[in-house]
Structure formats: structure tokens, C-alpha cells
Design a protein around this motif. Structure first.
Motif, PDB file in Angstrom:
ATOM      1  N   THR A 250       3.148  48.594 -21.028  1.00 12.95           N
ATOM      2  CA  THR A 250       1.397  48.833 -20.182  1.00 12.95           C
ATOM      3  C   THR A 250       1.631  50.714 -19.570  1.00 12.95           C
ATOM      4  OG1 THR A 250       2.258  47.448 -19.123  1.00 12.95           O
ATOM      5  CG2 THR A 250       1.809  48.435 -17.770  1.00 12.95           C
ATOM      6  N   LEU A 251       3.149  51.583 -20.273  1.00 16.99           N
ATOM      7  CA  LEU A 251       2.394  52.257 -19.854  1.00 16.99           C
ATOM      8  C   LEU A 251       2.844  53.960 -21.320  1.00 16.99           C
ATOM      9  CD1 LEU A 251       5.286  53.189 -16.334  1.00 16.99           C
ATOM     10  CD2 LEU A 251       2.743  52.745 -16.719  1.00 16.99           C
ATOM     11  N   SER A 252       1.693  54.121 -21.289  1.00 16.83           N
ATOM     12  CA  SER A 252       1.350  55.843 -22.302  1.00 16.83           C
ATOM     13  C   SER A 252       2.465  56.483 -22.315  1.00 16.83           C
ATOM     14  CB  SER A 252       0.272  55.157 -22.585  1.00 16.83           C
ATOM     15  OG  SER A 252      -0.580  56.169 -21.262  1.00 16.83           O
ATOM     16  N   ILE A 253       2.854  56.897 -20.447  1.00 14.24           N
ATOM     17  CA  ILE A 253       2.943  58.392 -20.455  1.00 14.24           C
ATOM     18  C   ILE A 253       4.327  58.171 -20.509  1.00 14.24           C
ATOM     19  CG2 ILE A 253       4.656  56.873 -18.649  1.00 14.24           C
ATOM     20  CD1 ILE A 253       4.129  59.713 -17.383  1.00 14.24           C
ATOM     21  N   TRP A 254       5.144  57.576 -21.582  1.00 10.89           N
ATOM     22  CA  TRP A 254       6.243  57.711 -22.427  1.00 10.89           C
ATOM     23  C   TRP A 254       6.328  57.595 -23.075  1.00 10.89           C
ATOM     24  CZ3 TRP A 254       8.925  57.654 -18.381  1.00 10.89           C
ATOM     25  CH2 TRP A 254       9.462  56.137 -17.367  1.00 10.89           C
ATOM     26  N   ASP A 255       5.146  57.874 -24.492  1.00 14.53           N
ATOM     27  CA  ASP A 255       4.915  58.301 -25.407  1.00 14.53           C
ATOM     28  C   ASP A 255       4.272  59.569 -25.355  1.00 14.53           C
ATOM     29  OD1 ASP A 255       4.508  55.598 -27.394  1.00 14.53           O
ATOM     30  OD2 ASP A 255       3.461  55.225 -26.167  1.00 14.53           O
ATOM     31  N   TYR A 256       3.326  59.583 -24.912  1.00 15.76           N
ATOM     32  CA  TYR A 256       3.589  61.360 -24.352  1.00 15.76           C
ATOM     33  C   TYR A 256       4.740  62.062 -23.931  1.00 15.76           C
ATOM     34  CZ  TYR A 256      -1.261  59.982 -24.849  1.00 15.76           C
ATOM     35  OH  TYR A 256      -2.473  59.019 -24.677  1.00 15.76           O
ATOM     36  N   LEU A 257       4.850  61.687 -23.319  1.00 13.56           N
ATOM     37  CA  LEU A 257       6.650  62.796 -22.888  1.00 13.56           C
ATOM     38  C   LEU A 257       7.435  62.868 -24.339  1.00 13.56           C
ATOM     39  CD1 LEU A 257       7.642  60.736 -19.618  1.00 13.56           C
ATOM     40  CD2 LEU A 257       6.752  63.415 -19.948  1.00 13.56           C
ATOM     41  N   PHE A 258       7.508  61.739 -25.066  1.00 11.84           N
ATOM     42  CA  PHE A 258       8.747  61.530 -25.689  1.00 11.84           C
ATOM     43  C   PHE A 258       7.780  61.673 -27.399  1.00 11.84           C
ATOM     44  CE2 PHE A 258      10.377  59.160 -22.598  1.00 11.84           C
ATOM     45  CZ  PHE A 258      12.233  59.481 -22.570  1.00 11.84           C
ATOM     46  N   GLY A 259       6.741  62.381 -27.791  1.00 16.63           N
ATOM     47  CA  GLY A 259       5.896  62.768 -28.755  1.00 16.63           C
ATOM     48  C   GLY A 259       5.842  61.711 -29.264  1.00 16.63           C
ATOM     49  N   THR A 260       5.925  60.226 -29.245  1.00 16.68           N
ATOM     50  CA  THR A 260       5.668  58.988 -30.836  1.00 16.68           C
ATOM     51  C   THR A 260       3.910  59.274 -30.357  1.00 16.68           C
ATOM     52  OG1 THR A 260       6.270  57.413 -28.407  1.00 16.68           O
ATOM     53  CG2 THR A 260       7.590  58.195 -30.570  1.00 16.68           C
ATOM     54  N   ALA A 261       3.152  59.583 -29.352  1.00 16.91           N
ATOM     55  CA  ALA A 261       1.320  59.411 -28.829  1.00 16.91           C
ATOM     56  C   ALA A 261       0.803  59.892 -30.666  1.00 16.91           C
ATOM     57  CB  ALA A 261       0.883  60.817 -27.729  1.00 16.91           C
ATOM     58  N   TYR A 262       0.287  59.216 -30.724  1.00 19.97           N
ATOM     59  CA  TYR A 262      -0.872  59.179 -32.492  1.00 19.97           C
ATOM     60  C   TYR A 262      -2.250  58.689 -31.941  1.00 19.97           C
ATOM     61  CZ  TYR A 262      -1.938  59.283 -37.120  1.00 19.97           C
ATOM     62  OH  TYR A 262      -2.347  59.823 -38.244  1.00 19.97           O
ATOM     63  N   ILE A 263      -3.502  59.556 -32.185  1.00 24.46           N
ATOM     64  CA  ILE A 263      -4.614  58.801 -31.937  1.00 24.46           C
ATOM     65  C   ILE A 263      -5.503  59.584 -32.393  1.00 24.46           C
ATOM     66  CG2 ILE A 263      -6.015  57.798 -29.954  1.00 24.46           C
ATOM     67  CD1 ILE A 263      -4.451  57.117 -28.304  1.00 24.46           C
ATOM     68  N   PRO A 264      -5.588  60.081 -33.641  1.00 27.13           N
ATOM     69  CA  PRO A 264      -6.224  60.458 -34.431  1.00 27.13           C
ATOM     70  C   PRO A 264      -7.355  60.577 -34.296  1.00 27.13           C
ATOM     71  CG  PRO A 264      -5.828  58.917 -35.822  1.00 27.13           C
ATOM     72  CD  PRO A 264      -4.861  59.065 -34.474  1.00 27.13           C
TER      73      PRO A 264
END
Length: 297
Positions: A250-264
Motif C-alpha cells: 500500500t505504501l511506497s515510503i518503505w521503498d524510498y526509505l530502504f533504497g528499493t525504489a526503482y522507476i527509470p
């Protein structure tokens, strides 16, 4: 042993009665609008109409590839599986765990009693803790080879649509609920208004997989969205990201906090799936059995 057979029998009977009451509205213990069965169908129909009226990928069929398979998964995972296996199993495990706590001299695991908090704060706390635990669990599904074989069912989607949210192996339910149990028990989970949290997260899950495009602006750093989740299902990922990306439910914030966000980039028409998807079972029963087979079978 007889005690546990009786627990199983009562669990089956209780859930069967509950399901029939949901379908027919034959209950008096809650308002009619808290009907989970018809709420799930209603939310699904809203997203189906949304996809048809405002599709992101306009060349995708209205009933995309494997739509009806995913529709069956909805009823199996959310209702039949609970009736056949999960409800009885969870009752037995919960009773055995309670007995174990008793032998250790513990009455319960509650560390923080949130029952006295305002309802909104309870709901927000439950939502936040649950989503964080699910984010880590989702990472485990990608990291542990045995769990990944079950999770591949969800990643076998080749055309994205809201119903893809509903395609997952029933073992995932056991993994998620088992890992969730302790942290939720420690905050005294059991509030009556959990229905709202569950339906909200269900709707966001539909939205993440839907063939729609919505500009969230800065909120994209907080909430998961179709563009972000599209990359979670990408067939091809960089070498340093092979364990997966964008694990938020539901939340994307965890991916940004832990460095797993990826949207090239937008990912509108990227290839979905995983290496070897062409040989992955296409039928429900083939996918049902897949995770239990020997790796090279």
C-alpha cells in the motif's frame, strides 16, 4: 487430538455459515455496508469500469490475457481457500500457540494496549504496522528460493490489470498471516473497525495493478501506484536489482526509505514476468502444484 478435530469442525461450520450470511445479507451483527463479499465484488467492478473508460494501455484488450483465471483466483483465495483450509488451520495453530504461552507462564503477548486509544489512531497504527511487516515479508518472498517459487504465480501475469492483484498462491496467505501474527498480537489487535483498513488496502492493491494512470504528485513517495508497481512486475531488471524492486503493498515510503525504489521511466509497455515464464504453468491447477514440485522436475 479430538480437541483439534473439534476446532477444525467448528471452524469449517462457522466459516461456511459466515460466507452464506455474507452472500445473502442474513446477519444482524454489523451494518449492511460492511459486507466483505459484495464489497470485494463492488470494488472490482469499479476498477474494471475505470480500466475500460480510462485505459493507460489503450491497445490492451478489455478482458486482458488470463482475466478469467484471475477472477477465479479472487473467489478461491478470498473465500474458498478460507473455507477449505486456512480458517480451520489458523484456529488450530492459534489454540496451540495460546497453550504454549500458558506453559511458559504468559497469558498473552500484548506489549502495547492500543484498545484504549481513539479508533482513528488504532486504525492508523494497525495499518502502519501491518504494511511495514508485509513489506518485509514481500521481500522474503523474492529473496528465499522456496518462497519465490510460490510467489512466481503472482509474477506470471503478462498483461497488467486490477485482477492481477488477486492472482497469488494460497501459500502466500499462510506466510503473510504467520509473520503478521506476532507484531499484531503485541499491539492488541482485535478492533472491530479493521474492515475499513482491509478494504482500503484492497482497493489500493487493485489500483496498483490496474490499467490506469493517475498523477499522484508528491504523494507518490507515500502511496504505491500503477507506474511504480509496473516495475515490480518487470521481466528485465538491472543486474544489481535481480532480487526485486518496489516491494510496497500500500505504501511506497518503505521503498524510498530502504533504497528499493526503482522507476527509470513510465514503464507503460515494458515486458512483464520473469525469465523462464514461457514454461511456467498456465492453468490454475498447474500453478497450484508448482511450488511443491522439485526444482528440476
Amino acid at each position: 487430538m479430538e480437541k483439534y478435530w473439534e476446532i477444525i469442525r467448528q471452524a469449517y461450520q462457522g466459516y461456511a455459515n459466515y460466507l452464506w450470511q455474507e452472500i445473502t445479507f442474513q446477519y444482524d451483527y454489523k451494518p449492511w455496508w460492511q459486507n466483505y463479499f459484495w464489497a470485494l465484488i463492488g470494488i472490482s467492478l469499479i476498477f474494471l469500469a475505470w480500466e475500460w473508460l480510462r485505459p493507460w494501455r489503450k491497445d490492451q484488450p478489455k478482458f486482458r490475457k488470463d482475466f478469467w483465471l484471475d477472477a477465479f483466483y479472487m473467489f478461491f483465495n478470498f473465500f474458498l481457500f478460507s473455507l477449505i483450509i486456512f480458517n480451520a488451520l489458523s484456529e488450530v495453530v492459534a489454540d496451540a500457540f495460546t497453550n504454549l504461552l500458558g506453559q511458559m507462564g504468559l497469558k498473552n503477548l500484548v506489549a502495547i494496549k492500543i484498545g484504549s486509544w481513539p479508533v482513528f489512531v488504532q486504525l492508523f497504527t494497525l495499518f502502519l504496522v501491518r504494511d511495514f511487516v508485509q513489506w518485509w515479508t514481500h521481500r522474503l518472498l523474492h529473496k528465499v528460493p522456496m518462497l519465490w517459487r510460490f510467489h512466481q504465480v503472482h509474477h506470471s501475469v503478462e498483461q497488467m490489470g486490477f485482477a492481477a492483484h488477486l492472482r497469488y498462491h494460497w501459500m502466500e496467505t499462510i506466510v503473510y498471516r504467520t509473520i503478521e501474527y506476532l507484531p499484531l498480537a503485541m499491539i492488541g489487535f482485535g478492533i472491530d473497525d479493521f474492515f475499513f483498513v482491509h478494504m482500503f488496502t484492497l482497493a489500493v492493491g487493485h489500483w496498483n495493478h490496474a490499467n490506469i494512470k493517475v498523477n499522484l504528485g508528491p504523494l507518490k513517495y507515500i502511496f504505491n501506484n500503477p507506474n511504480m508497481h509496473m516495475w515490480h512486475h518487470a521481466h528485465d531488471l538491472p543486474e544489481d536489482r535481480q532480487a526485486g524492486v518496489n516491494f510496497g503493498l500500500t505504501l511506497s515510503i518503505w521503498d524510498y526509505l530502504f533504497g528499493t525504489a526503482y522507476i527509470p521511466h513510465t514503464g507503460k509497455s515494458i515486458k512483464l514476468g520473469f525469465p523462464g515464464i514461457t514454461s511456467f504453468p498456465k492453468s490454475f491447477f498447474g500453478q497450484f502444484r508448482y511450488g511443491f514440485r522439485k526444482k528440476n522436475q
